[in-house]
Write a protein that holds these residues in place. Sequence first.
Motif, PDB file in Angstrom:
ATOM      1  N   ARG A  79       0.833  -1.144  -0.018  1.00  0.00           N
ATOM      2  CA  ARG A  79       0.004   0.093   0.010  1.00  0.00           C
ATOM      3  C   ARG A  79       0.931   1.274   0.164  1.00  0.00           C
ATOM      4  NH1 ARG A  79      -4.693  -2.108   2.417  1.00  0.00           N
ATOM      5  NH2 ARG A  79      -4.731  -4.154   1.773  1.00  0.00           N
ATOM      6  N   ASN A  81       0.524   4.184  -1.227  1.00  0.00           N
ATOM      7  CA  ASN A  81      -0.251   5.347  -1.113  1.00  0.00           C
ATOM      8  C   ASN A  81      -0.863   5.749   0.456  1.00  0.00           C
ATOM      9  OD1 ASN A  81       0.046   5.650  -3.931  1.00  0.00           O
ATOM     10  ND2 ASN A  81      -1.849   4.601  -4.242  1.00  0.00           N
ATOM     11  N   GLU A 295       2.762 -12.436   2.010  1.00  0.00           N
ATOM     12  CA  GLU A 295       1.543 -12.921   1.180  1.00  0.00           C
ATOM     13  C   GLU A 295       0.544 -11.884   1.714  1.00  0.00           C
ATOM     14  OE1 GLU A 295       0.789 -17.178   1.788  1.00  0.00           O
ATOM     15  OE2 GLU A 295       2.919 -17.572   1.114  1.00  0.00           O
ATOM     16  N   LYS A 296       0.349 -11.695   3.310  1.00  0.00           N
ATOM     17  CA  LYS A 296      -0.460 -10.701   3.676  1.00  0.00           C
ATOM     18  C   LYS A 296      -0.261  -9.364   3.372  1.00  0.00           C
ATOM     19  CE  LYS A 296      -2.739 -13.827   7.121  1.00  0.00           C
ATOM     20  NZ  LYS A 296      -2.837 -14.208   8.553  1.00  0.00           N
ATOM     21  N   TRP A 297       1.029  -9.209   3.472  1.00  0.00           N
ATOM     22  CA  TRP A 297       1.879  -8.221   3.409  1.00  0.00           C
ATOM     23  C   TRP A 297       1.654  -7.040   4.517  1.00  0.00           C
ATOM     24  CZ3 TRP A 297       5.432  -7.076  -0.438  1.00  0.00           C
ATOM     25  CH2 TRP A 297       5.400  -7.776  -1.415  1.00  0.00           C
TER      26      TRP A 297
ATOM     27  N   ASP B  68       1.512 -15.072  -5.850  1.00  0.00           N
ATOM     28  CA  ASP B  68       2.732 -14.488  -5.114  1.00  0.00           C
ATOM     29  C   ASP B  68       3.873 -13.767  -6.221  1.00  0.00           C
ATOM     30  OD1 ASP B  68       2.587 -15.361  -2.548  1.00  0.00           O
ATOM     31  OD2 ASP B  68       4.032 -16.783  -2.559  1.00  0.00           O
ATOM     32  N   ASN B  72       3.714  -9.578  -6.054  1.00  0.00           N
ATOM     33  CA  ASN B  72       4.969  -8.897  -5.727  1.00  0.00           C
ATOM     34  C   ASN B  72       5.586  -8.043  -6.842  1.00  0.00           C
ATOM     35  OD1 ASN B  72       5.234 -10.194  -3.355  1.00  0.00           O
ATOM     36  ND2 ASN B  72       6.765 -12.006  -4.044  1.00  0.00           N
ATOM     37  N   ASN B  75       3.369  -4.915  -6.875  1.00  0.00           N
ATOM     38  CA  ASN B  75       3.738  -4.228  -5.432  1.00  0.00           C
ATOM     39  C   ASN B  75       4.835  -3.351  -5.390  1.00  0.00           C
ATOM     40  OD1 ASN B  75       1.307  -4.695  -4.289  1.00  0.00           O
ATOM     41  ND2 ASN B  75       1.970  -6.608  -3.379  1.00  0.00           N
ATOM     42  N   GLU B  96      -7.015   0.202  -6.399  1.00  0.00           N
ATOM     43  CA  GLU B  96      -6.788   1.227  -5.223  1.00  0.00           C
ATOM     44  C   GLU B  96      -5.383   1.457  -5.144  1.00  0.00           C
ATOM     45  OE1 GLU B  96      -8.520   0.623  -1.556  1.00  0.00           O
ATOM     46  OE2 GLU B  96     -10.769   0.408  -2.370  1.00  0.00           O
ATOM     47  N   ASN B  97      -4.591   0.466  -5.436  1.00  0.00           N
ATOM     48  CA  ASN B  97      -3.256   0.703  -5.315  1.00  0.00           C
ATOM     49  C   ASN B  97      -2.458   1.441  -6.690  1.00  0.00           C
ATOM     50  OD1 ASN B  97      -3.170  -0.198  -2.698  1.00  0.00           O
ATOM     51  ND2 ASN B  97      -3.116  -2.186  -3.487  1.00  0.00           N
ATOM     52  N   GLY B  98      -3.426   1.494  -7.575  1.00  0.00           N
ATOM     53  CA  GLY B  98      -2.905   2.367  -8.886  1.00  0.00           C
ATOM     54  C   GLY B  98      -1.835   1.111  -9.663  1.00  0.00           C
ATOM     55  N   PRO B 394      -8.937  -4.741  -1.450  1.00  0.00           N
ATOM     56  CA  PRO B 394      -7.448  -4.728  -1.535  1.00  0.00           C
ATOM     57  C   PRO B 394      -6.870  -5.540  -0.730  1.00  0.00           C
ATOM     58  CG  PRO B 394      -8.626  -2.459  -1.732  1.00  0.00           C
ATOM     59  CD  PRO B 394      -9.658  -3.164  -1.471  1.00  0.00           C
ATOM     60  N   ALA B 395      -7.424  -5.882   0.372  1.00  0.00           N
ATOM     61  CA  ALA B 395      -6.805  -6.755   1.326  1.00  0.00           C
ATOM     62  C   ALA B 395      -7.211  -8.335   1.336  1.00  0.00           C
ATOM     63  CB  ALA B 395      -7.209  -6.179   2.792  1.00  0.00           C
ATOM     64  N   ALA B 397      -5.759 -10.763  -0.111  1.00  0.00           N
ATOM     65  CA  ALA B 397      -4.951 -11.822  -0.097  1.00  0.00           C
ATOM     66  C   ALA B 397      -4.975 -12.363   1.605  1.00  0.00           C
ATOM     67  CB  ALA B 397      -3.516 -11.413  -0.497  1.00  0.00           C
ATOM     68  N   GLU B 398      -4.937 -11.159   2.463  1.00  0.00           N
ATOM     69  CA  GLU B 398      -5.204 -11.545   3.878  1.00  0.00           C
ATOM     70  C   GLU B 398      -6.264 -12.218   4.107  1.00  0.00           C
ATOM     71  OE1 GLU B 398      -3.628  -7.854   5.819  1.00  0.00           O
ATOM     72  OE2 GLU B 398      -4.681  -8.589   7.732  1.00  0.00           O
ATOM     73  N   LEU B 401      -6.165 -15.909   3.086  1.00  0.00           N
ATOM     74  CA  LEU B 401      -5.142 -16.756   3.922  1.00  0.00           C
ATOM     75  C   LEU B 401      -5.663 -17.097   5.138  1.00  0.00           C
ATOM     76  CD1 LEU B 401      -1.700 -15.132   3.139  1.00  0.00           C
ATOM     77  CD2 LEU B 401      -2.421 -17.515   2.582  1.00  0.00           C
ATOM     78  N   GLU B 431     -10.742  -8.166  11.898  1.00  0.00           N
ATOM     79  CA  GLU B 431      -9.492  -7.790  12.407  1.00  0.00           C
ATOM     80  C   GLU B 431      -8.712  -6.984  11.051  1.00  0.00           C
ATOM     81  OE1 GLU B 431      -6.746 -10.538  14.551  1.00  0.00           O
ATOM     82  OE2 GLU B 431      -5.030  -9.098  13.960  1.00  0.00           O
ATOM     83  N   ASP B 435      -7.994  -2.739  10.528  1.00  0.00           N
ATOM     84  CA  ASP B 435      -6.705  -2.578   9.854  1.00  0.00           C
ATOM     85  C   ASP B 435      -6.959  -1.607   8.649  1.00  0.00           C
ATOM     86  OD1 ASP B 435      -5.454  -3.662  11.974  1.00  0.00           O
ATOM     87  OD2 ASP B 435      -4.548  -5.184  10.988  1.00  0.00           O
ATOM     88  N   GLU B 436      -7.992  -1.972   8.046  1.00  0.00           N
ATOM     89  CA  GLU B 436      -8.109  -1.294   6.752  1.00  0.00           C
ATOM     90  C   GLU B 436      -8.923  -0.113   6.845  1.00  0.00           C
ATOM     91  OE1 GLU B 436      -7.586  -2.413   3.352  1.00  0.00           O
ATOM     92  OE2 GLU B 436      -6.055  -3.324   4.498  1.00  0.00           O
TER      93      GLU B 436
END
Lengths: 330, 439
Positions: A79, A81, A295-297, B68, B72, B75, B96-98, B394-395, B397-398, B401, B431, B435-436
């Motif tokens: 993230r 941004n 993976e969760k970053w 993965d 990566n 990102n 969202e992350n462009g 956007p989250a 992956a979390e 998992l 959770e 966080d988001e």
Amino acid sequence: MVGPLAFATLSRGTLMSDTPIERVAKATPPTVGRWIRGLSDRTIAWLFVAPTIFLLLAINIFPLIWTVNLSFTNFRANRPNKEIEYIGLQNYERILTDGDIWLTMQATAHFLFWTLFFQVLIGFTLAWLINRKFRGNDLWTTIIVLPMMLSPAVVGNFWTFLYQPQIGLFNYVVEFFTGTPASSFQMIGDVSLAPWSIVIVDTWMWTPFVMLICLAGLRSIPDYIYEAAAIDRASKWRQFWTITLPMVLPFLMLAVLFRGIENFKMFDLVVQLTGGGPGSVTELTSINLKREAFEKWRTGYASAYAIILFVTVFGLASIYVKALNKVKER
Amino acid sequence: MKTKGLLAATTVVAMSGFAVTGAQAEDLTLCWAAWDPANALVELSKEFEAQSGNTMHFEFVPWPNFADRMLNELNSGGKLCDLLIGDSQWIGGGAENGHYVKLNEFFDAEGISMDDFAPATVYAYSTWPKGTPNYYALPAMGDANGWFYRRDWFENPEIMAAYKEATGQDLREPETQKELLQIAQFFQGREIDGQTRYGAAIFTERGSEGITMGATGALYAWGFKYENTPGSYDMEGAVNSPEAVEALEFYKEFYKTATPPGYTDSYMEQGLDAFKSGQVAMAMNWFAFFPGLYADPDVGGDKIGFFPNPGQNVEASTLGGQGISVVSYSDHKEAALDYVKWFAQPEVQAKWWKLGGYSCRNSVLNDPTFKDSQPFAADFLSAMGNVQDFWQEPAYAELLLAMQKRLHDYVVADQGTAQEALDLLIADWTETFEDEGKL
């Protein structure tokens, strides 16, 4: 031309009585030589170690400090941004109160204890046997060390086939010796057997390493000590307890240190073998950490996790090294 | 005359190339998963190369590492991929992350209308926030989780009689999840042609997305919802509803009583292997593999049959498939957009389906000949009519998992109950959303 010229100058014009600075100065062009003559031994020494120190700082120390810094934030590498907030010790608090993290710690402790136990036991026994001169001694040594020459990822991969309940050789061997039907149990699919499946593979792969270190220890014991003991009519058993084991102990402890540190950060072999499953019973801390970080970053959280693991390993290793030094002093 | 004709043809080809690119020839890299449809796309893209003069390169990553590797890459702002056929769940993060180029202006300028594509695929593969007219991908590869079975065994009189005797019912393509399990249990451990066979290969993989994609086939069929009200992140009572608990218990029973021994960590490849080697009577897998299975000389042709995911309380299938996006870090965005424009054409989409890709374009899907064009085409349409997808946040992956862990812990590792697994899942997801900043 500088290299050969320098070599020629060094070989013709240097005297053994010259100081290191003199020798270096004579081996370099005159202008540089004059500059070097003006340097102290200490400065020269610093010049030589400076590149290494710089690399160490850049590759080890800076990332460590950066990781410590990140561990107090909510930073996520995926993230770019998002605003980074300092959240104090929240990451550490969440990790240390997370039941799932403690389960991975338990899984790691189980793996660590039993792999070290079996590797020391079998490794030392093998070294003791190999140390006895017999025909084909070298051939057996070569055969025994073969597993540790393989890539852990390859080992993990082919053991998944060996453990396959329908076609795997391992299950058939167990069936042959115990009568338990091969397809009636799953080494990597069963919650109670999976932790042992990774212990078996790691033991198979790394026992030769422990054996080699023990062998070096056994071969360093001078024969005259045994001869003296024999003259004193000491039994073989007594010779083992009073000569062999104490003299090999520092080597054995060194092997335990190496394997302990390696297995604490075990990743590739277990990922290939079980992927951390079934469920999370073989999810070692390094696997869990990788999932959190890449993976969760959750970069900040994972940084705190990494620092906790680092402190744990560093602390345990420091205590162990002190004990090792005491044993060596005896 | 021949020379003149050749010159004319060359000129036409050259002109058409310029018409598409309007620029110098470039090297484009398209990233996707390494699987059967990717090979079809390589074949299809030769036409684009001939027309545009651009050279296509492909980076195909095996499925277990696909997410993965590609996430990566995105990102880190990598320039490896100019075009990415990314999973539907990545769309939120991509937007969202462009990472992805927003395509609205491009679509408007080139006359590409999302109304020409199946609504479910536009919703799932292209839009962010969900359902809004903000497009970050063109629907490229429709897909859903379906089933295939050994038709030759299902039509074997002896086996049919045995099934009738055992259950009092006719052996046929199952119409409900419970019927599916009953058939699978019937085949479990049965001797056929001198070999022991098993019920079905289902997804149980732990590392990436396997068990989630498999279990949601049952969860959705029982009526599972992620939220009580869409967009509210209000999960209590939805994620752990009595129906969801029953569905998860069902999936565990399926795993325990109707799958081959040792299938504790199996996904696409392992399922295909189990079916092709004759171990199982049925298997779940993505429709993308069906053309290859039908063409298989050992188990394809007359020996294989297909059916969409059976319903239980509702008809539902787990969504697969992807949209094609232009990566915002690419140095060849114009050429990449040309590729998207070319790919969206009706005739290219028709050829895409012929080669083994699953077009999402209405002109292909609504063609009267479509349903009979392949033995699984009608099932594909039926499945795509009621697909449901995982979170596309956007989250994601979390979130994924967490679900992988909770489901595997319960289904494969026998830890806790279905109710506890789903309750813990809500805690994990809460959770994450806290966080988001969404809760």
